[in-house]
Design a protein around this motif. Structure first.
Motif, PDB file in Angstrom:
ATOM      1  N   ILE A  14     -36.019  19.490 -69.691  1.00 15.38           N
ATOM      2  CA  ILE A  14     -35.480  20.513 -71.385  1.00 15.38           C
ATOM      3  C   ILE A  14     -34.338  21.654 -69.957  1.00 15.38           C
ATOM      4  O   ILE A  14     -35.018  21.892 -69.460  1.00 15.38           O
ATOM      5  CB  ILE A  14     -36.510  20.938 -71.836  1.00 15.38           C
ATOM      6  CG1 ILE A  14     -37.612  19.899 -71.849  1.00 15.38           C
ATOM      7  CG2 ILE A  14     -35.905  21.137 -72.744  1.00 15.38           C
ATOM      8  CD1 ILE A  14     -37.690  18.109 -72.853  1.00 15.38           C
ATOM      9  N   ILE A  15     -32.979  20.875 -71.195  1.00 14.04           N
ATOM     10  CA  ILE A  15     -32.312  22.457 -70.164  1.00 14.04           C
ATOM     11  C   ILE A  15     -32.023  23.054 -71.826  1.00 14.04           C
ATOM     12  O   ILE A  15     -31.568  22.513 -72.861  1.00 14.04           O
ATOM     13  CB  ILE A  15     -31.267  21.731 -70.067  1.00 14.04           C
ATOM     14  CG1 ILE A  15     -31.579  21.494 -68.030  1.00 14.04           C
ATOM     15  CG2 ILE A  15     -29.972  22.451 -70.297  1.00 14.04           C
ATOM     16  CD1 ILE A  15     -30.962  20.813 -67.356  1.00 14.04           C
ATOM     17  N   GLY A  16     -31.328  24.243 -71.429  1.00 11.52           N
ATOM     18  CA  GLY A  16     -31.149  25.178 -72.619  1.00 11.52           C
ATOM     19  C   GLY A  16     -32.470  25.798 -73.839  1.00 11.52           C
ATOM     20  O   GLY A  16     -33.714  26.198 -74.044  1.00 11.52           O
ATOM     21  N   SER A  17     -32.497  27.321 -73.681  1.00 14.93           N
ATOM     22  CA  SER A  17     -33.015  28.174 -74.040  1.00 14.93           C
ATOM     23  C   SER A  17     -33.240  28.452 -75.390  1.00 14.93           C
ATOM     24  O   SER A  17     -34.289  28.999 -76.369  1.00 14.93           O
ATOM     25  CB  SER A  17     -32.661  30.094 -73.700  1.00 14.93           C
ATOM     26  OG  SER A  17     -31.446  30.061 -74.697  1.00 14.93           O
ATOM     27  N   GLN A  18     -32.458  27.297 -76.341  1.00 14.58           N
ATOM     28  CA  GLN A  18     -32.476  27.154 -77.994  1.00 14.58           C
ATOM     29  C   GLN A  18     -33.165  25.865 -77.534  1.00 14.58           C
ATOM     30  O   GLN A  18     -33.582  25.546 -79.378  1.00 14.58           O
ATOM     31  CB  GLN A  18     -31.122  27.107 -78.353  1.00 14.58           C
ATOM     32  CG  GLN A  18     -30.358  27.853 -78.456  1.00 14.58           C
ATOM     33  CD  GLN A  18     -30.823  29.742 -79.641  1.00 14.58           C
ATOM     34  OE1 GLN A  18     -31.123  28.763 -79.742  1.00 14.58           O
ATOM     35  NE2 GLN A  18     -30.966  30.463 -78.765  1.00 14.58           N
ATOM     36  N   THR A  19     -33.820  25.552 -76.560  1.00 10.97           N
ATOM     37  CA  THR A  19     -34.381  24.325 -77.153  1.00 10.97           C
ATOM     38  C   THR A  19     -35.930  24.336 -77.334  1.00 10.97           C
ATOM     39  O   THR A  19     -36.534  23.678 -78.584  1.00 10.97           O
ATOM     40  CB  THR A  19     -34.227  22.785 -75.906  1.00 10.97           C
ATOM     41  OG1 THR A  19     -32.256  23.091 -75.831  1.00 10.97           O
ATOM     42  CG2 THR A  19     -34.501  21.528 -75.939  1.00 10.97           C
ATOM     43  N   PHE A  20     -36.586  25.162 -76.697  1.00 13.30           N
ATOM     44  CA  PHE A  20     -37.463  25.202 -76.485  1.00 13.30           C
ATOM     45  C   PHE A  20     -38.197  26.485 -76.584  1.00 13.30           C
ATOM     46  O   PHE A  20     -37.749  27.430 -75.177  1.00 13.30           O
ATOM     47  CB  PHE A  20     -38.973  24.262 -75.730  1.00 13.30           C
ATOM     48  CG  PHE A  20     -38.899  23.445 -75.677  1.00 13.30           C
ATOM     49  CD1 PHE A  20     -39.355  22.605 -77.376  1.00 13.30           C
ATOM     50  CD2 PHE A  20     -38.891  21.997 -75.080  1.00 13.30           C
ATOM     51  CE1 PHE A  20     -39.306  21.284 -77.791  1.00 13.30           C
ATOM     52  CE2 PHE A  20     -38.516  20.513 -75.796  1.00 13.30           C
ATOM     53  CZ  PHE A  20     -39.286  20.208 -76.509  1.00 13.30           C
ATOM     54  N   ASN A  21     -38.774  27.892 -77.539  1.00 11.22           N
ATOM     55  CA  ASN A  21     -39.109  28.453 -77.262  1.00 11.22           C
ATOM     56  C   ASN A  21     -39.948  28.568 -77.002  1.00 11.22           C
ATOM     57  O   ASN A  21     -41.130  28.164 -75.736  1.00 11.22           O
ATOM     58  CB  ASN A  21     -38.848  29.391 -78.972  1.00 11.22           C
ATOM     59  CG  ASN A  21     -39.428  28.925 -79.405  1.00 11.22           C
ATOM     60  OD1 ASN A  21     -40.745  28.846 -79.523  1.00 11.22           O
ATOM     61  ND2 ASN A  21     -38.915  28.850 -80.976  1.00 11.22           N
ATOM     62  N   ASP A  22     -40.905  30.696 -76.000  1.00 10.94           N
ATOM     63  CA  ASP A  22     -41.759  30.915 -75.917  1.00 10.94           C
ATOM     64  C   ASP A  22     -43.102  30.473 -76.448  1.00 10.94           C
ATOM     65  O   ASP A  22     -43.747  29.304 -75.590  1.00 10.94           O
ATOM     66  CB  ASP A  22     -42.539  32.539 -76.418  1.00 10.94           C
ATOM     67  CG  ASP A  22     -41.134  33.021 -75.168  1.00 10.94           C
ATOM     68  OD1 ASP A  22     -40.081  32.351 -74.205  1.00 10.94           O
ATOM     69  OD2 ASP A  22     -40.932  34.145 -75.290  1.00 10.94           O
ATOM     70  N   THR A  23     -43.236  30.360 -78.512  1.00 11.27           N
ATOM     71  CA  THR A  23     -44.400  29.603 -78.456  1.00 11.27           C
ATOM     72  C   THR A  23     -44.422  27.731 -78.824  1.00 11.27           C
ATOM     73  O   THR A  23     -45.092  27.340 -78.695  1.00 11.27           O
ATOM     74  CB  THR A  23     -43.824  30.130 -80.282  1.00 11.27           C
ATOM     75  OG1 THR A  23     -43.685  31.265 -80.463  1.00 11.27           O
ATOM     76  CG2 THR A  23     -45.217  29.581 -81.017  1.00 11.27           C
ATOM     77  N   ASP A  24     -43.085  27.752 -78.179  1.00 17.66           N
ATOM     78  CA  ASP A  24     -43.463  25.974 -78.637  1.00 17.66           C
ATOM     79  C   ASP A  24     -43.705  25.454 -77.081  1.00 17.66           C
ATOM     80  O   ASP A  24     -44.561  24.249 -76.985  1.00 17.66           O
ATOM     81  CB  ASP A  24     -42.288  24.876 -78.190  1.00 17.66           C
ATOM     82  CG  ASP A  24     -40.806  25.724 -79.919  1.00 17.66           C
ATOM     83  OD1 ASP A  24     -41.883  25.631 -80.850  1.00 17.66           O
ATOM     84  OD2 ASP A  24     -39.655  25.889 -79.599  1.00 17.66           O
TER      85      ASP A  24
END
Length: 548
Positions: free
Chosen positions: A125-135
């Motif tokens: 997975i690439i990109g901070s908008q893809t999965f956040n801390d909570t995810d």
């Protein structure tokens, strides 16, 4: 004769028994020996896999393999970035082919929920908008702990972590494990947004550039009451124009510098403060109420969407908007951009200047830029592939575009950004040509010196304009890590408290009554759990300070 025969038979039987015993011992001993790779098809597979992977150097694998990589993009940007020559060359150098899966952030929230619920993810997975801390924390079983992989196979990242200690801090989750990788963007401005004003309007009315909040008020009032744009209609100007509310930057002169936008926490003289309950916030809203009551703020600012706002900013016949906050004028005003200039931070009632920003660079150091999932068939290959991104030359090509297209590598070892194609903004070109803000990156202080940017456009202009606010940057609330329990509490607290603060702010600006309603407002916030919210932010902040 019979006796001799019997003895002979006996000797033969004893010898046979001895051979059988030794043979059995050899058989058992061979079972205990480590597999040499020459005795079974299973071990042949292991040896084949090991021999295909190179722990160091290039290619990463001798025979090509494919990784499935998911990333997200803003709006309808698509996958044009995959034609970045550096990415194409990387496939050839590493023998790692990438099967890109590109999702639009427009509907990613829904798609993400479906994907996580299915329990199946792409390999990388690439990109901070893809999965956040909570995810990640709520689905830790789907993501690999990268700690050992970093230590064994990611020398570039390990070196970066030595240079930027915060790199390791921000990616270490509360359980002590590392599930995601960081980034450090090059050439980032320290100041977030600048005050932007229509200089042509000032000249038309014979006004000077405002430096204080009182001067700004007088200028904005003149913009409203006179024919500032010079088209013969004194009533079509919008000194300030918002969408679904007003930019919080308008409160900067009151010391309210909300860089993060959601937690509403500011550092006041080294201590944390929840700014929607501060006196500065209250005085700032009174000022905005005054502007709204006198028609200086577009009355549709709390009802129109961004599209309607944009149509006013880029009205085809004449400029309509006088003042705003932005990184650069061309980010907002299209064909009228040349009419606007950036100002230094406006002095507030206390005579001081404040700017929202970060001395490390805006959004320069972030986490969750890459994850390797449990579905990855070759995690060591994925780790080595991602480590290639933590190189100065790789990072600038994944932030702006490839050398030979967007970047020129000069004979003296420096790098220069080329001008974008006619009719295309620099920002749009960079996003089209690269991963831009998303994905792993690291630019060392030494490499940063080699980057030469034009001060007249794009990121070079941002750096130039940033100098106006850099001396006045306030310390932002850091990029802390919350525990699972804190995330669960924040989810409900922020929804209720955030909505209440937002609707109350809009009501006070449009209808007034802030003094009469202030005490009851504070009481309601306390009943909604404000103390618990502040405690969560304070605990997370203290953990962050201790780790650094």
């Amino acid at each position: 004769m019979n006796s001799i025969f019997k003895k002979t038979i006996s000797i033969i039987m004893v010898i046979g028994l001895i051979l059988a015993i030794f043979s059995g011992c050899d058989s058992k001993e061979s079972e205990k020996k480590p597999d040499t790779g020459n005795t079974s098809s299973t071990s042949d597979t292991v040896v084949s896999k090991d021999s295909n992977f190179n722990p160091e150097g290039l290619p990463i694998v001798n025979e090509p393999i494919t990784l499935n990589v998911l990333t997200t993009r803003w709006g309808s940007m698509g996958d044009s970035f995959t034609q970045n020559q550096w990415l194409i060359d990387l496939e050839k150098k590493t023998n790692v082919k990438i099967e890109w899966q590109v999702q639009s952030l427009n509907d990613w929230g829904e798609q993400k929920s479906i994907m996580l619920a299915s329990g199946e993810l792409p390999e990388v997975i690439i990109g901070s908008q893809t999965f956040n801390d909570t995810d990640i924390m709520n689905n830790k079983e789907l993501f690999l702990d990268l700690t050992d992989l970093i230590d064994k196979y990611m020398p570039n990242l390990k070196e970066a972590m030595k240079t930027i200690p915060e790199f390791k801090t921000i990616v270490t989750f509360p359980d002590g494990k590392i599930y995601s990788l960081p980034k450090n963007l090059p050439s980032r401005p320290m100041t977030c947004n600048q005050p932007i004003i229509n200089k042509k309007w000032l000249d038309n009315l014979g006004l000077k550039e405002p430096t204080t909040i009182d001067e700004l008020y007088n200028v904005l009032k003149a913009f409203k009451e006179q024919d500032a744009n010079g088209n013969g209609d004194p009533n079509d100007e919008f000194p300030i124009c918002g969408a679904k509310g007003l930019p919080m930057d308008l409160l900067n002169p009151f010391g309210i510098t909300d860089l993060n936008g959601t937690n509403m926490m500011v550092l006041d003289d080294g201590s944390l403060a929840y700014y929607p309950i501060t006196e500065n916030y209250k005085e700032g809203l009174k000022w905005l109420r005054k502007l709204y009551a006198e028609g200086i703020i577009d009355p549709e600012s709390f009802t129109q969407d961004a599209t309607m706002q944009d149509s006013k900013r880029k009205n085809p016949s004449v400029s309509l908007v006088g003042f705003d906050y932005a990184w650069t004028p061309d980010a907002l005003f299209g064909q009228w951009s040349s009419e606007y200039i950036a100002l230094a931070p406006i002095k507030g009632p206390d005579g001081k200047q404040y700017a929202a920003g970060d001395k490390n660079g805006i959004s320069s150091i972030m986490r969750n830029e890459a994850e390797i999932t449990k579905f990855c068939k070759h995690p060591e290959v994925a780790a080595r592939w991602l480590d290639q991104f933590y190189d100065g030359e790789a990072s600038i090509q994944n932030f702006w575009g490839a050398i030979g297209t967007v970047i020129t590598k000069n004979s003296d070892g420096t790098y220069t950004l080329n001008d974008p194609p006619e009719g295309t903004s620099a920002d749009a070109w960079y996003w089209d040509q690269s991963l831009r803000d998303f994905g792993p990156k690291y630019v060392s202080p030494e490499f940063q010196k080699k980057i030469k940017l034009s001060p007249n456009s794009g990121d070079g202009l941002k750096l130039e304009l940033s100098k106006l606010g850099d001396p006045y940057i306030t310390t932002p609330y850091p990029n802390v890590m919350f525990t699972v329990e804190e995330h669960e509490s924040l989810s409900s607290l922020l929804t209720d408290i955030g909505k209440f603060v937002e609707t109350t702010r809009a009501d006070w600006i449009t209808n007034g009554g802030i003094d009469e309603g202030w005490d009851n407002y504070i009481k309601q916030l306390e009943e909604m759990g404000l103390d618990q919210l502040i405690k969560i932010y304070t605990d997370a902040y203290n953990r962050f300070k201790q780790a650094n």
